[in-house]
Design a protein around this motif. Structure first.
Motif, PDB file in Angstrom:
ATOM      1  N   GLY A 110       0.817  -1.202   0.000  1.00 22.65           N
ATOM      2  CA  GLY A 110       0.000   0.000   0.000  1.00 22.65           C
ATOM      3  C   GLY A 110       0.851   1.252   0.000  1.00 22.65           C
ATOM      4  N   ARG A 111       0.217   2.370   0.259  1.00 24.38           N
ATOM      5  CA  ARG A 111       0.921   3.640   0.347  1.00 24.38           C
ATOM      6  C   ARG A 111       1.664   3.658   1.682  1.00 24.38           C
ATOM      7  NH1 ARG A 111      -1.759   9.624  -0.152  1.00 24.38           N
ATOM      8  NH2 ARG A 111       0.218  10.755   0.013  1.00 24.38           N
ATOM      9  N   PRO A 112       2.999   3.744   1.654  1.00 18.55           N
ATOM     10  CA  PRO A 112       3.782   3.569   2.879  1.00 18.55           C
ATOM     11  C   PRO A 112       3.324   4.405   4.070  1.00 18.55           C
ATOM     12  CG  PRO A 112       5.237   3.516   1.012  1.00 18.55           C
ATOM     13  CD  PRO A 112       3.871   3.884   0.484  1.00 18.55           C
ATOM     14  N   SER A 113       3.145   5.704   3.904  1.00 21.80           N
ATOM     15  CA  SER A 113       2.784   6.534   5.055  1.00 21.80           C
ATOM     16  C   SER A 113       1.449   6.112   5.659  1.00 21.80           C
ATOM     17  CB  SER A 113       2.754   8.011   4.671  1.00 21.80           C
ATOM     18  OG  SER A 113       1.837   8.239   3.619  1.00 21.80           O
ATOM     19  N   LYS A 114       0.488   5.851   4.812  1.00 22.58           N
ATOM     20  CA  LYS A 114      -0.839   5.453   5.281  1.00 22.58           C
ATOM     21  C   LYS A 114      -0.781   4.105   5.996  1.00 22.58           C
ATOM     22  CE  LYS A 114      -5.580   5.022   3.643  1.00 22.58           C
ATOM     23  NZ  LYS A 114      -6.487   5.125   2.510  1.00 22.58           N
ATOM     24  N   VAL A 115      -0.062   3.149   5.421  1.00 28.47           N
ATOM     25  CA  VAL A 115       0.047   1.815   6.018  1.00 28.47           C
ATOM     26  C   VAL A 115       0.787   1.878   7.356  1.00 28.47           C
ATOM     27  CG1 VAL A 115       1.022  -0.500   5.724  1.00 28.47           C
ATOM     28  CG2 VAL A 115      -0.116   0.625   3.806  1.00 28.47           C
ATOM     29  N   ILE A 116       1.851   2.665   7.426  1.00 29.16           N
ATOM     30  CA  ILE A 116       2.624   2.784   8.666  1.00 29.16           C
ATOM     31  C   ILE A 116       1.747   3.344   9.783  1.00 29.16           C
ATOM     32  CG2 ILE A 116       4.527   4.022   9.787  1.00 29.16           C
ATOM     33  CD1 ILE A 116       5.974   3.839   6.991  1.00 29.16           C
ATOM     34  N   VAL A 117       1.031   4.424   9.503  1.00 32.06           N
ATOM     35  CA  VAL A 117       0.173   5.054  10.514  1.00 32.06           C
ATOM     36  C   VAL A 117      -0.937   4.101  10.948  1.00 32.06           C
ATOM     37  CG1 VAL A 117      -1.480   6.923  10.910  1.00 32.06           C
ATOM     38  CG2 VAL A 117       0.727   7.409   9.828  1.00 32.06           C
ATOM     39  N   GLN A 118      -1.584   3.431  10.004  1.00 28.47           N
ATOM     40  CA  GLN A 118      -2.662   2.505  10.347  1.00 28.47           C
ATOM     41  C   GLN A 118      -2.137   1.308  11.124  1.00 28.47           C
ATOM     42  OE1 GLN A 118      -6.057   3.078   9.890  1.00 28.47           O
ATOM     43  NE2 GLN A 118      -6.098   1.375  11.336  1.00 28.47           N
ATOM     44  N   PHE A 119      -0.989   0.791  10.721  1.00 29.55           N
ATOM     45  CA  PHE A 119      -0.389  -0.349  11.418  1.00 29.55           C
ATOM     46  C   PHE A 119      -0.070   0.034  12.864  1.00 29.55           C
ATOM     47  CE2 PHE A 119       3.006  -3.213  12.668  1.00 29.55           C
ATOM     48  CZ  PHE A 119       2.566  -4.436  12.190  1.00 29.55           C
ATOM     49  N   ALA A 120       0.455   1.243  13.048  1.00 26.19           N
ATOM     50  CA  ALA A 120       0.773   1.717  14.402  1.00 26.19           C
ATOM     51  C   ALA A 120      -0.494   1.770  15.259  1.00 26.19           C
ATOM     52  CB  ALA A 120       1.431   3.091  14.343  1.00 26.19           C
ATOM     53  N   ARG A 121      -1.582   2.221  14.675  1.00 29.61           N
ATOM     54  CA  ARG A 121      -2.858   2.264  15.413  1.00 29.61           C
ATOM     55  C   ARG A 121      -3.344   0.857  15.738  1.00 29.61           C
ATOM     56  NH1 ARG A 121      -5.626   6.738  11.601  1.00 29.61           N
ATOM     57  NH2 ARG A 121      -4.530   8.522  12.444  1.00 29.61           N
ATOM     58  N   ASP A 122      -3.303  -0.024  14.736  1.00 28.06           N
ATOM     59  CA  ASP A 122      -3.784  -1.397  14.928  1.00 28.06           C
ATOM     60  C   ASP A 122      -2.998  -2.135  16.004  1.00 28.06           C
ATOM     61  OD1 ASP A 122      -5.598  -0.882  12.905  1.00 28.06           O
ATOM     62  OD2 ASP A 122      -4.505  -2.044  11.384  1.00 28.06           O
ATOM     63  N   LYS A 123      -1.702  -1.919  16.040  1.00 28.26           N
ATOM     64  CA  LYS A 123      -0.826  -2.609  17.004  1.00 28.26           C
ATOM     65  C   LYS A 123      -0.653  -1.814  18.300  1.00 28.26           C
ATOM     66  CE  LYS A 123       0.191  -6.220  14.526  1.00 28.26           C
ATOM     67  NZ  LYS A 123      -0.246  -7.556  14.921  1.00 28.26           N
ATOM     68  N   GLU A 124      -1.316  -0.670  18.381  1.00 27.08           N
ATOM     69  CA  GLU A 124      -1.224   0.191  19.556  1.00 27.08           C
ATOM     70  C   GLU A 124       0.227   0.548  19.887  1.00 27.08           C
ATOM     71  OE1 GLU A 124      -3.478  -1.732  22.657  1.00 27.08           O
ATOM     72  OE2 GLU A 124      -5.361  -1.466  21.572  1.00 27.08           O
ATOM     73  N   ALA A 125       0.963   0.947  18.851  1.00 27.55           N
ATOM     74  CA  ALA A 125       2.360   1.352  19.033  1.00 27.55           C
ATOM     75  C   ALA A 125       2.421   2.649  19.825  1.00 27.55           C
ATOM     76  CB  ALA A 125       3.042   1.520  17.680  1.00 27.55           C
ATOM     77  N   ASP A 126       3.403   2.734  20.705  1.00 26.73           N
ATOM     78  CA  ASP A 126       3.612   3.926  21.512  1.00 26.73           C
ATOM     79  C   ASP A 126       4.567   4.898  20.837  1.00 26.73           C
ATOM     80  OD1 ASP A 126       2.201   2.837  23.847  1.00 26.73           O
ATOM     81  OD2 ASP A 126       3.903   1.470  23.942  1.00 26.73           O
ATOM     82  N   LEU A 127       5.321   4.395  19.852  1.00 26.51           N
ATOM     83  CA  LEU A 127       6.323   5.199  19.161  1.00 26.51           C
ATOM     84  C   LEU A 127       6.540   4.612  17.772  1.00 26.51           C
ATOM     85  CD1 LEU A 127       8.618   7.421  19.286  1.00 26.51           C
ATOM     86  CD2 LEU A 127      10.133   5.577  20.067  1.00 26.51           C
ATOM     87  N   ILE A 128       6.685   5.497  16.796  1.00 29.97           N
ATOM     88  CA  ILE A 128       7.062   5.090  15.443  1.00 29.97           C
ATOM     89  C   ILE A 128       8.447   5.652  15.183  1.00 29.97           C
ATOM     90  CG2 ILE A 128       6.546   5.261  12.972  1.00 29.97           C
ATOM     91  CD1 ILE A 128       3.604   5.835  13.761  1.00 29.97           C
TER      92      ILE A 128
END
Length: 147
Positions: A95-113
């Motif tokens: 997918g579009r890298p920025s969009k996928v990174i942000v969504q993945f961080a939300r899905d995995k409940e990341a505290d830091l990217i």
């Protein structure tokens, strides 16, 4: 403080530097999980058919890119393990890298990217671009460390 750190990797020196920063944080904070994510751009068969040079046998571009992304993630995992990192998991998405990174961080409940400033290729066709880190910082709901 941090429990889950997402590191976007594309095989570039900057993304490996980002991984090294995440490993350093993991040493300071016990039990931190590191999620490695490599995002490749989706290519349709139609896009592949527009190529001027056509090989005798045509691999599906997504399959080739997915395999390459898996190699990048595996290399990053080995690098992390070589630096005594623990709790490291790897993922590949399209997918579009920025969009996928942000969504993945939300899905995995990341505290830091953690992302590198610029990826391996030109602005036009790179996996992770300078503009990707900018978009991630603009849309992420958690802190973003740009290395």
């Amino acid at each position: 403080m941090f429990k889950r750190i997402l590191v976007a990797v594309d095989g570039s020196k900057n993304s490996m530097n980002a991984l090294d920063k995440a490993i350093g944080l993991q040493r300071l904070i016990p039990d931190v999980e590191i999620f490695l994510l490599c995002v490749y751009k989706h290519h349709s068969l139609f896009e592949a058919s527009l190529s001027i040079n056509r090989p005798d046998s045509m691999d599906i571009p997504d399959k080739v890119l997915s395999e390459y992304a898996k190699e990048i993630v595996n290399h990053a995992k080995e690098h992390a393990k070589g630096h005594e990192a623990t709790h490291v998991r790897g993922f590949v998405k399209s997918g579009r890298p920025s969009k996928v990174i942000v969504q993945f961080a939300r899905d995995k409940e990341a505290d830091l990217i953690v992302v590198g400033t610029r990826g391996t290729h030109s602005d036009k066709d790179g996996m992770l671009l300078g503009s990707v880190s900018h978009r991630v910082t603009s849309h992420a709901k958690c802190p973003v460390l740009v290395v």
